[in-house]
Design a protein around this motif. Structure first.
Motif, PDB file in Angstrom:
ATOM      1  N   THR A  43       2.598   0.662   7.919  1.00 34.09           N
ATOM      2  CA  THR A  43       1.953   1.881   8.392  1.00 34.09           C
ATOM      3  C   THR A  43       2.589   2.333   9.702  1.00 34.09           C
ATOM      4  O   THR A  43       2.943   3.511   9.875  1.00 34.09           O
ATOM      5  CB  THR A  43       0.447   1.634   8.575  1.00 34.09           C
ATOM      6  OG1 THR A  43      -0.090   1.127   7.372  1.00 34.09           O
ATOM      7  CG2 THR A  43      -0.270   2.905   8.974  1.00 34.09           C
ATOM      8  N   SER A  84      -3.233   4.800   1.657  1.00 28.99           N
ATOM      9  CA  SER A  84      -3.111   3.456   2.196  1.00 28.99           C
ATOM     10  C   SER A  84      -4.322   3.102   3.066  1.00 28.99           C
ATOM     11  O   SER A  84      -4.901   2.026   2.940  1.00 28.99           O
ATOM     12  CB  SER A  84      -1.812   3.380   3.004  1.00 28.99           C
ATOM     13  OG  SER A  84      -1.657   2.127   3.554  1.00 28.99           O
ATOM     14  N   TYR A 106      -7.379   0.384   2.828  1.00 26.99           N
ATOM     15  CA  TYR A 106      -7.898  -0.483   3.895  1.00 26.99           C
ATOM     16  C   TYR A 106      -9.410  -0.532   3.864  1.00 26.99           C
ATOM     17  O   TYR A 106     -10.042  -1.577   3.948  1.00 26.99           O
ATOM     18  CB  TYR A 106      -7.465   0.053   5.267  1.00 26.99           C
ATOM     19  CG  TYR A 106      -6.363  -0.765   5.885  1.00 26.99           C
ATOM     20  CD1 TYR A 106      -6.644  -2.041   6.355  1.00 26.99           C
ATOM     21  CD2 TYR A 106      -5.087  -0.267   6.018  1.00 26.99           C
ATOM     22  CE1 TYR A 106      -5.648  -2.786   6.914  1.00 26.99           C
ATOM     23  CE2 TYR A 106      -4.089  -1.009   6.569  1.00 26.99           C
ATOM     24  CZ  TYR A 106      -4.365  -2.275   7.025  1.00 26.99           C
ATOM     25  OH  TYR A 106      -3.396  -3.015   7.568  1.00 26.99           O
ATOM     26  N   THR A 112      -3.539  -0.974  -3.253  1.00 26.49           N
ATOM     27  CA  THR A 112      -3.299   0.441  -2.986  1.00 26.49           C
ATOM     28  C   THR A 112      -2.689   0.612  -1.606  1.00 26.49           C
ATOM     29  O   THR A 112      -1.733   1.373  -1.416  1.00 26.49           O
ATOM     30  CB  THR A 112      -4.608   1.221  -3.082  1.00 26.49           C
ATOM     31  OG1 THR A 112      -5.231   0.919  -4.311  1.00 26.49           O
ATOM     32  CG2 THR A 112      -4.359   2.704  -2.989  1.00 26.49           C
ATOM     33  N   ALA A 113      -3.264  -0.079  -0.654  1.00 23.84           N
ATOM     34  CA  ALA A 113      -2.771   0.065   0.715  1.00 23.84           C
ATOM     35  C   ALA A 113      -1.296  -0.300   0.793  1.00 23.84           C
ATOM     36  O   ALA A 113      -0.483   0.437   1.364  1.00 23.84           O
ATOM     37  CB  ALA A 113      -3.599  -0.827   1.639  1.00 23.84           C
ATOM     38  N   TYR A 166       0.341   9.680   1.555  1.00 23.39           N
ATOM     39  CA  TYR A 166       0.401   8.264   1.192  1.00 23.39           C
ATOM     40  C   TYR A 166      -0.264   7.412   2.242  1.00 23.39           C
ATOM     41  O   TYR A 166      -0.892   6.390   1.925  1.00 23.39           O
ATOM     42  CB  TYR A 166       1.856   7.839   0.948  1.00 23.39           C
ATOM     43  CG  TYR A 166       2.317   8.262  -0.424  1.00 23.39           C
ATOM     44  CD1 TYR A 166       1.822   7.601  -1.544  1.00 23.39           C
ATOM     45  CD2 TYR A 166       3.184   9.325  -0.613  1.00 23.39           C
ATOM     46  CE1 TYR A 166       2.195   8.002  -2.808  1.00 23.39           C
ATOM     47  CE2 TYR A 166       3.566   9.718  -1.865  1.00 23.39           C
ATOM     48  CZ  TYR A 166       3.070   9.045  -2.967  1.00 23.39           C
ATOM     49  OH  TYR A 166       3.422   9.428  -4.212  1.00 23.39           O
ATOM     50  N   SER A 167      -0.157   7.840   3.470  1.00 23.03           N
ATOM     51  CA  SER A 167      -0.842   7.127   4.538  1.00 23.03           C
ATOM     52  C   SER A 167      -2.346   7.169   4.307  1.00 23.03           C
ATOM     53  O   SER A 167      -3.052   6.167   4.495  1.00 23.03           O
ATOM     54  CB  SER A 167      -0.470   7.766   5.871  1.00 23.03           C
ATOM     55  OG  SER A 167      -1.444   7.486   6.821  1.00 23.03           O
ATOM     56  N   THR A 182       0.803  -4.358   5.383  1.00 24.95           N
ATOM     57  CA  THR A 182       0.552  -2.925   5.320  1.00 24.95           C
ATOM     58  C   THR A 182       0.448  -2.326   6.714  1.00 24.95           C
ATOM     59  O   THR A 182       0.933  -1.215   6.972  1.00 24.95           O
ATOM     60  CB  THR A 182      -0.754  -2.663   4.538  1.00 24.95           C
ATOM     61  OG1 THR A 182      -0.667  -3.327   3.305  1.00 24.95           O
ATOM     62  CG2 THR A 182      -0.965  -1.183   4.328  1.00 24.95           C
ATOM     63  N   ALA A 204       0.958   2.184  -1.457  1.00 26.82           N
ATOM     64  CA  ALA A 204       1.058   3.508  -0.850  1.00 26.82           C
ATOM     65  C   ALA A 204       1.892   3.453   0.413  1.00 26.82           C
ATOM     66  O   ALA A 204       2.684   4.362   0.697  1.00 26.82           O
ATOM     67  CB  ALA A 204      -0.342   4.042  -0.556  1.00 26.82           C
ATOM     68  N   ALA A 205       1.739   2.379   1.169  1.00 29.39           N
ATOM     69  CA  ALA A 205       2.532   2.278   2.395  1.00 29.39           C
ATOM     70  C   ALA A 205       4.014   2.153   2.065  1.00 29.39           C
ATOM     71  O   ALA A 205       4.864   2.777   2.707  1.00 29.39           O
ATOM     72  CB  ALA A 205       2.059   1.062   3.202  1.00 29.39           C
TER      73      ALA A 205
END
Lengths: 268, 727, 151
Positions: free
Chosen positions: B518, B358, B362, B334-335, B354-355, B514, B338-339
């Motif tokens: 980020t 993400s 984490y 996911t992280a 999305y952050s 990620t 999404a990133a």
């Protein structure tokens, strides 16, 4: 000879024929809006059939004691029944009313033969003299010009005629069985007969003799205002109520109804 | 405080916002433009009470006394308010000798370090959001509704983290979902908002289903739904799922297929609420709601409910290594996904959405390591994330407020000149998110990476620690050998096979990538929004200006927290040692993995390097340029489409779930309309047909009625006569 | 006397005549649509009943039948009075003496039953006796315009 012919036929057949022909005859005679020759033919046939039915009924009738009494009874009863039939088959309500007056005359005769002297006269006086005249007045007030469509047709003439004839047949059958001695099964149980025998006899006199006495009307009056006084009072009150009620309905209707004139013109 | 017992205080935390919500509903119209007052007072009061509870719990946990070397003892306080539901009274169950037959649901609130920490976060961020909303929601016709919902949310969320019973957790899990639904669809007359609310609701149902089934399974397996130990009327002790008596016994937790099933269902629930793959699709759309709501619910608090759930049920997960590893895998995927999607978003709020996904990933990665370090790191990250993500969202809201509702980054730029406070606080939040030392995100992310690293390179890590002071405690136990623990479990499932160091090595690298991504997308957003030539969209008019103080003050407070909280909490180890007293983390299987808290330079350098690369690339692409340039398309090529379309996940769902369901529904509707309805209508036509025949007799002609009567009478008479003749 | 006694022929014939009058009246009341004719038929049925009552009275040698007939006469008079008022009211509303004019009790979705087209009346126009004209022809009388062509 005709009587012998009729008597050679069994009563059951006679009754069945009488019912069938009276139903068919009344159906043919009743107004059905045919018009023209068809109507004339139907009415002629209906008349013939009705006469056959009448003959059957006469044939099933009983011999009375004296020829004179029998002739008188035959004439007045025929008058009553034929006029009654004419009353219901007449197209014009005025004719129907007049035929009804003839019926009343016949009925009055029948009542006289049966020993109801006062009633015979009263029927003529009250019905023909008062009620029928009232009918005629109403007819004059209400009946529009000409023969109305609803006088020229009948409501379900066949079914009605059949229903009436069947009713007549059932009644005739029942009356015919009354004349026969009761079957064993129909005999009253001994206990009930004894109970009735113990009860004080209401009329010790010979049947019929009492009613046909010279002071018939006086005795009827005595009975009426003696034993049945309460009924007379109730009848008087009823007459008064009917009088007041009629007046009330008429007067209220006169103020309430605004549209009758328009309606009358709209629906001929 | 002396005359207020902790249990009373604990009840006050949810109660005050609830009263505020009810008051706002009742008095909303009367208060008019001051409808924020009850919510402000209620949440503020709850925050103060929560701080008092935190202080009390910290004292209880022996924090600050300096005896870190002692094994943490569980700190727990349970207040049972009333028995909510009871099926079969406890006495009868006691007589039968089986407590499993008794099903009673006490409305019980608990206080432990985890709850206390989260209560402070919830009420604290809630309070700041409420203050911020005074300015942000000013003049909105639905203002009272908004504050009522925010207060109701704070109530529900406090109850969720304070509830000491799985059924209550489920109830408030749904309650926060309902608040979220109502706040996403706050501007319900806007079709997108209504659709987004519906989507969030429906996607969350999938997760809620998992939680419901998990609850059933838990009751079947453990015979109770309580977290805490309860005693029956006859003194029999019913060990709660997370009660002291069960925690003391290492083998009291069911592993194998059943345990894995429970954990997977709990994970499904957590995925739904915390927007993890594959149920993450609702969160980006949830940005249709008012920005303060996004900040509170969809960034700081509600979405962390999944993290809370997994952390709370840590002993259950630790007993099922396969499920635990899956938590990490889900989180890392996911992280990363999404990133990647976040890198190409042009909508400021969506970047942040999305952050959020993400960063939640984490936390899941960290939880999945199954070590005490991982769990505390996840909560640590939860706390710091709450600060900086709330800050970023509020900053985005501030931008949006000034830009007249426009949030597309391509349409404005260089806003640092117009909105200096917002820009600087946003920058701090971005630095924290990107994981730049010494901001908050750096420390929490570092701990997460450390926990991953510890699992991936367990041997080297252990050696690494042997030289470290206090490492002797870890040496004897070798806490990273989960394979041994899982082998002790009654049944090992096939899923447990993924619990290998190699998996965690992969996850470590994914997390590191990620981290770089980020930093990239965060600073891309910063550069696009606040640098370059100053441009303002037409909607903003000519009065684009800094936001009012009610909005900037929370920004400043959160910026300060984002800046220093990480360093403070990490350097003193206060949070980690405090959380270690949480009953769930004192289970032997978890507590055994305790490692001395240390700062790993190698991991810190790797993390910082990744962040620096990300920031540099973002600066190369966007610093000082017009924000509507085609840099990303040029840079990513075909991948840009892939990311921009969110890996086509929505399309996949549409094609494989929504469309077949629609087809089935269409067929069913057709069958219903023509077959079932036709049948019913056909049957209904029988009496209708009969009625149509018989109805013709009702002609209204009275003579016909009379004729019918006469014929009927004649028939009866004929029957009687026939009977008489027959005799 | 007891009920088991056989009836005399006169009584039996009287009963048959009463039954015939009753049946004919019944047919009339079922078939004829003119309200006044229907009342005449009802009176016919009453006459039939009266004849029957008098016959039974003769059979039993009892005055009860006679008294009952007198009461029937009274009630018939009352009935005629009230009913004719109703007939007049009904006529003033519809302009017809038609029993079938009142159909509002029927099912709401049934059409109103109407008579079919009747053939024209083929009766010969009435020819009233005319006198040889003498003197001046009188002016047309208003009332003659209302005179009925046919009764």
């Amino acid at each position: 000879m005709i009587a012998e012919l009729f008597q050679s036929i069994s009563p059951g057949t006679l009754l069945a024929t009488a019912v069938t022909t009276s139903a068919a005859g009344l159906w043919l005679l009743l107004p059905r809006g045919l018009g023209g020759g068809a109507e004339r033919a139907a009415r002629s046939l209906g008349g013939v059939l009705s006469l056959v039915a009448l003959g059957c009924f006469i044939a099933t009738g009983h011999r009375l004691g004296s020829v004179g009494e029998e002739a008188v009874f035959l004439i007045v009863s025929l008058l009553a029944v034929v006029s009654a039939a004419a009353t219901i088959v007449a197209r014009s309500p005025v004719y129907a009313a007049i035929w009804f007056a003839m019926t009343l005359a016949g009925v009055a005769g029948v009542l006289l033969v049966l020993g109801g002297q006062f009633l015979g006269v009263a029927t003529i006086v009250v019905y023909a003299g008062a009620i029928l005249v009232m009918f005629l007045f109403v007819l004059m007030l209400a009946q529009p010009a000409g023969l109305a469509p609803y006088d020229r047709v009948s409501n379900e003439p066949l079914l009605s005629a059949v229903a009436g004839a069947v009713l007549l047949g059932v009644l005739s059958l029942s009356i015919g069985r009354l004349s026969a001695p009761p079957a064993a099964c129909c005999a009253m149980p001994a206990s009930k007969a004894a109970l009735l025998a113990d009860a004080p006899s209401t009329d010790a006199a010979e049947p019929g003799v009492d009613l046909l006495a010279d002071n018939h009307v006086a005795r009827l009056g005595g009975e009426l205002f003696g034993r049945h006084l309460l009924a007379v009072e109730v009848a008087g009150v009823l007459l008064l109520v009917a009088l007041i009620g009629s007046i009330a309905i008429v007067s209220r209707g006169a103020t309430a109804d605004i549209e009758p004139a328009a309606a009358r013109r709209a629906v001929p | 405080m002396n005359d207020l017992s902790p249990s009373t205080l604990l009840v006050l935390v949810p109660l005050l916002p609830l009263v505020a919500a009810v008051l706002t509903v009742v008095l909303g119209r009367t208060l008019g433009g001051r409808s924020f007052l009850p919510a402000l007072a209620g949440i503020g009061g709850a925050f103060v009470v929560a701080l008092m509870l935190l202080a009390g719990t910290a004292r209880e946990a022996g924090l600050g006394s300096g005896d870190h070397d002692h094994a943490p003892r569980p700190v727990e306080m349970v207040t049972t308010l009333w028995q909510w539901a009871g099926v079969g009274d406890a006495q009868a169950a006691g007589d039968a000798g089986s407590s499993a037959l008794s099903f009673s649901i006490p409305v019980a609130l608990r206080l432990d370090p985890l709850t206390a920490t989260l209560l402070v976060i919830i009420t604290g961020v809630g309070l700041l959001v409420a203050i911020y909303s005074i300015g942000y929601m000013h003049g909105d016709p639905g203002e009272p509704r908004f504050f009522a919902l925010v207060a109701a949310f704070v109530f529900s969320m406090s109850m969720l983290v304070a509830a000491s019973n799985f059924l209550l957790v489920y109830v408030f899990w749904e309650a926060v979902g309902a608040c979220s639904y109502l706040l996403i669809g706050f501007w319900f007359s806007k079709p997108e908002a209504a659709k987004a609310a519906k989507k969030a609701f429906l996607v969350n149902r999938v997760g809620d289903f998992g939680l419901a089934v998990a609850t059933f399974l838990l009751w079947l397996t453990y015979g109770t739904l309580n977290f805490h130990d309860t005693s029956l009327a006859d003194g029999t002790l019913v060990p709660g799922i997370l009660g002291a008596s069960r925690l003391a016994d290492a083998s009291a937790y069911v592993g194998g297929a059943v345990g894995t099933a429970i954990c997977l269902l709990l994970l499904l629930a957590a995925c739904g609420k915390s927007a993890q793959l594959p149920l993450h699709v609702w969160l980006p759309d949830a940005m249709e709601g008012p920005t303060p709501a996004s900040s509170l619910i969809h960034a700081a608090t509600m979405v962390t409910a999944g993290v809370y759930l997994v952390a709370r049920t840590a002993p259950l997960f630790v007993a099922c290594p396969g499920a635990l590893t899956l938590v990490s895998i889900v989180g890392a995927s996911t992280a990363l996904v999404a990133a990647l999607i976040g890198t190409v978003q042009n909508d400021l709020k969506r970047v942040l959405a999305y952050s959020t996904i993400s960063q939640l990933g984490y936390m899941f990665v960290s939880l999945g390591t199954g070590s005490l370090l991982g769990f505390t790191a996840a909560i640590f990250h939860l706390v710091t994330h709450a600060f900086f993500k709330a800050l970023l969202f509020m900053g985005a809201g501030s931008v949006m407020h000034a830009m007249g509702g426009v949030i597309d980054m391509r349409r404005f730029g260089g806003l640092r000149r117009i909105m200096p406070i917002t820009a600087s606080t946003f920058l701090i939040g971005a630095l924290a998110l990107a994981g730049v030392a010494p901001f908050a995100g750096f420390y929490s992310k570092d701990e997460i990476l450390s926990s991953l690293h510890a699992r991936g390179w367990a041997d080297t890590h252990a050696e690494h620690h042997e030289s470290a002071p206090g490492g002797d405690r870890a040496a004897g136990l070798n806490p990273f050998r989960f394979a041994t623990i899982s082998s002790e479990a009654p049944v090992a499932t096939a899923l447990d096979a993924i619990n290998t160091p190699a998996t965690f090595r992969l996850l470590f690298w994914m997390s590191l990538i990620t981290a770089g991504l980020t930093a990239f997308y965060t600073f891309r957003a910063v550069f696009m929004t606040f640098t370059g030539p100053t441009r303002v969209p037409d909607e903003a008019g000519h009065h684009a200006h800094e936001s009012p103080p009610s909005m900037t003050v929370p920004l400043v407070i959160l910026a300060a927290l984002s800046a220093v909280s990480g360093w403070w909490l990490f350097s003193t180890h206060s949070l980690a040692s405090f959380l270690a007293s949480t009953p769930s983390f004192t289970a032997p299987s978890v507590a055994a993995t305790a490692t001395p808290l240390a700062f790993h330079w190698d991991i810190a350098i790797q993390g910082t390097l990744a962040a620096a690369i990300g920031i540099v690339i973002a600066a190369l692409g966007h610093l000082g340029r017009r924000s509507d340039g085609p840099q990303m398309e040029r840079f990513l090529g075909p991948f840009e489409t892939l990311f921009a379309r969110r890996f086509f996940i929505d399309e996949i769902y549409s094609g494989f779930i929504v469309k077949p369901l629609e087809l089935i529904a269409t067929v069913a509707a057709f069958l219903d309309r023509h077959l079932i309805d036709g049948l019913v209508d056909g049957i209904a036509r029988i009496p209708l047909g009969c009625g149509a025949v018989i109805r013709r007799a009702q002609s209204g002609l009275l003579q016909r009625y009379a004729l019918a009567g006469v014929i009927g009478t004649l028939l009866i008479v004929l029957a009687l006569v026939a009977r008489a003749m027959g005799q | 006397m007891t009920p088991t006694d056989t009836l005399s022929p006169l009584v039996l014939d009287g009963l048959v005549v009463g039954a015939m009058l009753f049946a004919i009246g019944l047919v009339g009341i079922l078939a004829r649509r003119n309200l006044i004719v229907m009342f005449l038929c009802a009176e016919l049925m009453l006459q039939g009943i009266s004849v029957s009552l008098v016959s039974w009275s003769r059979h039993h040698g009892d005055w009860g039948g006679h008294v009952l007939v007198i009461l029937v006469l009274t009630v018939a008079a009352c009935e005629a009075a009230v009913a004719l008022v109703f007939v007049l009211q009904a006529f003033s509303r519809t302009g017809r003496l038609d029993a079938a004019a009142w159909q509002s009790l029927r099912e709401s979705n049934l059409p109103r039953s109407i008579d079919h087209e009747l053939p024209a009346i083929d009766t010969v126009p009435p020819r009233f006796p005319t006198l040889t004209r003498a003197g001046i022809e009188p002016a047309a009388d208003e009332d003659r315009l209302l005179e009925r062509e046919h009764v």
